[in-house]
Design a protein around this motif. Structure first.
Motif, PDB file in Angstrom:
ATOM      1  N   GLU A 161      43.715  62.741  35.485  1.00 29.57           N
ATOM      2  CA  GLU A 161      42.943  63.246  34.393  1.00 29.57           C
ATOM      3  C   GLU A 161      43.816  63.235  33.104  1.00 29.57           C
ATOM      4  O   GLU A 161      43.910  63.977  32.174  1.00 29.57           O
ATOM      5  CB  GLU A 161      42.671  64.669  34.544  1.00 29.57           C
ATOM      6  CG  GLU A 161      41.625  64.857  35.729  1.00 29.57           C
ATOM      7  CD  GLU A 161      40.267  64.138  35.481  1.00 29.57           C
ATOM      8  OE1 GLU A 161      40.031  64.096  34.385  1.00 29.57           O
ATOM      9  OE2 GLU A 161      39.729  63.887  36.342  1.00 29.57           O
ATOM     10  N   VAL A 162      44.616  62.149  33.282  1.00 33.19           N
ATOM     11  CA  VAL A 162      45.781  62.070  31.981  1.00 33.19           C
ATOM     12  C   VAL A 162      44.744  61.782  30.679  1.00 33.19           C
ATOM     13  O   VAL A 162      44.131  60.859  30.761  1.00 33.19           O
ATOM     14  CB  VAL A 162      46.603  60.893  32.224  1.00 33.19           C
ATOM     15  CG1 VAL A 162      47.612  60.714  31.104  1.00 33.19           C
ATOM     16  CG2 VAL A 162      47.570  61.113  33.385  1.00 33.19           C
ATOM     17  N   PRO A 163      45.190  62.531  29.543  1.00 36.32           N
ATOM     18  CA  PRO A 163      44.482  62.188  28.423  1.00 36.32           C
ATOM     19  C   PRO A 163      44.430  60.738  27.894  1.00 36.32           C
ATOM     20  O   PRO A 163      45.618  60.013  27.954  1.00 36.32           O
ATOM     21  CB  PRO A 163      45.150  63.007  27.297  1.00 36.32           C
ATOM     22  CG  PRO A 163      45.680  64.141  28.172  1.00 36.32           C
ATOM     23  CD  PRO A 163      46.289  63.683  29.464  1.00 36.32           C
ATOM     24  N   GLY A 164      43.468  60.314  27.696  1.00 37.39           N
ATOM     25  CA  GLY A 164      43.343  59.035  27.076  1.00 37.39           C
ATOM     26  C   GLY A 164      42.749  57.793  28.042  1.00 37.39           C
ATOM     27  O   GLY A 164      42.333  56.893  27.861  1.00 37.39           O
ATOM     28  N   VAL A 165      42.913  58.274  29.234  1.00 45.16           N
ATOM     29  CA  VAL A 165      42.713  57.303  30.468  1.00 45.16           C
ATOM     30  C   VAL A 165      41.100  56.996  30.313  1.00 45.16           C
ATOM     31  O   VAL A 165      40.561  55.949  30.453  1.00 45.16           O
ATOM     32  CB  VAL A 165      43.038  57.892  31.818  1.00 45.16           C
ATOM     33  CG1 VAL A 165      42.447  56.940  33.071  1.00 45.16           C
ATOM     34  CG2 VAL A 165      44.501  57.814  31.924  1.00 45.16           C
ATOM     35  N   ALA A 166      40.316  58.150  30.182  1.00 42.91           N
ATOM     36  CA  ALA A 166      39.050  57.728  30.314  1.00 42.91           C
ATOM     37  C   ALA A 166      38.417  57.033  29.103  1.00 42.91           C
ATOM     38  O   ALA A 166      37.540  56.117  29.348  1.00 42.91           O
ATOM     39  CB  ALA A 166      38.093  59.144  30.199  1.00 42.91           C
TER      40      ALA A 166
END
Length: 345
Positions: free
Chosen positions: A204-209
């Motif tokens: 769930e690292v920010p920016g991955v999605a």
């Protein structure tokens, strides 16, 4: 025109003009009574020709050959210059990348610089075994620049080394997302595949999605599929069309159907998924194998959403589809009866 005046007008130093004379590249037409070099207008024009060719990267030897040979054709030499320049730029970009990696590690001293250089040499080794050892045998407490790891992930073709690099990158946090996101847009499809695979493992690292969402429209089915599976497992409903497409194409269709089943726990999404699968079943281009995969994908959805559809498919004109649907109707009817029995008790 004497040498000093030529130097002022041309911007070429007297020393270089003497060097041109010694090489026979630009020899002054005359001499003064005192023996000084005297350049004609044609000599000065030749000096400007020499300087123009030097600006393209030609050596003085190449310039002499070009100017003296009337049959000389520049196309081959210019082609060579282009290749040499591209090679030089590639080397300089590589050097720039190394310097930035060292700078990103914030070295406290030369020992830290040497350690990063050793790491880069290990990751760039021609031996997969050495590259793997470089990743796994890193001493405790020694930080690795995340950008360096991300670049290595995008370049690595050996599956074992690639897996170790992705593991190391995932442990490093979210700083590598930007480099991997850039890889999603690379022209090389292998780089895009590696980028999406690495992003999929970064939880769930920010920016991955957002980076994975960019890959949903990729023309390569592997890139598109990996992104859709990763997003679908995170509950991102934007992946539904790509997941349905995977079922149609038969590309990791079992995994795609399972993810669709997970997404369909939301009643609103269940209706959307069911409609999409039914529409594909009715598509004129859908052959028997495709319709069987779509029928099996329906089974992953909530019984209340698909039981009636499966009952209709049990009477399908395609005997194979009808057989599969009939079998699943029996299983789901039995499952529903068991559920009702549990509720009554």
């Amino acid at each position: 025109m004497l040498i000093g005046e030529v130097a002022r007008h041309s911007g070429v130093s007297p020393r270089m003009l003497r060097h041109y004379d010694a090489l026979g590249l630009v020899r002054p037409t005359g001499r003064t009574v005192g023996g000084y070099r005297e350049y004609s207008a044609e000599d000065v024009r030749r000096i400007f020709h020499v300087e123009s060719l030097r600006s393209l990267g030609l050596s003085l030897k190449q310039i002499g050959r070009a100017l003296e040979n009337p049959s000389f054709t520049p196309s081959a030499l210019v082609g060579d210059l282009i290749r040499w320049t591209e090679d030089r730029l590639a080397r300089e970009r590589e050097l720039l990348g190394r310097l930035r990696a060292i700078d990103a590690s914030a070295p406290a001293g030369w020992q830290d610089v040497l350690r990063i250089v050793e790491l880069m040499q290990g990751l760039n080794s021609a031996s997969p075994a050495r590259r793997l050892q470089t990743v796994l045998a890193r001493p405790e407490g020694v930080s690795v620049p995340v950008g360096l790891l991300a670049d290595a992930v995008l370049a690595e073709s050996d599956p074992n080394v690639a897996g170790a690099l992705r593991w190391a990158l995932a442990r490093s946090g979210g700083d590598g997302v930007a480099a991997l996101a850039a890889g999603v847009h690379a022209e090389d499809v292998d780089i895009r595949r590696r980028a999406v695979l690495a992003l999929a493992g970064m939880s769930e690292v920010p920016g991955v999605a957002a980076a994975l969402a960019d890959a949903l429209g990729d023309p390569d089915p592997t890139v598109r599929g990996r992104a859709a599976l990763a997003l679908g497992r995170r509950g991102v409903t934007a992946a539904v069309p790509a997941l349905v497409g995977m079922v149609v194409e038969g590309s990791s269709d079992v995994d795609a159907a399972e993810v669709l089943g997970t997404l369909s726990q939301d009643p609103g999404c269940a209706v959307r998924i069911t409609t999409a699968l039914v529409d594909e079943l009715a598509a004129p281009a859908a052959d028997s194998a495709t319709r069987i995969r779509l029928t099996q994908a329906l089974v992953e959805l909530p019984v209340t959403s698909v039981l009636e559809v499966l009952r209709q498919l049990a009477h399908d004109d395609d005997p194979a589809v009808a057989l599969v649907a009939s079998a699943w109707v029996g299983v789901l009817d039995e499952r529903s009866a068991e559920d009702r029995g549990d509720e009554d008790s």
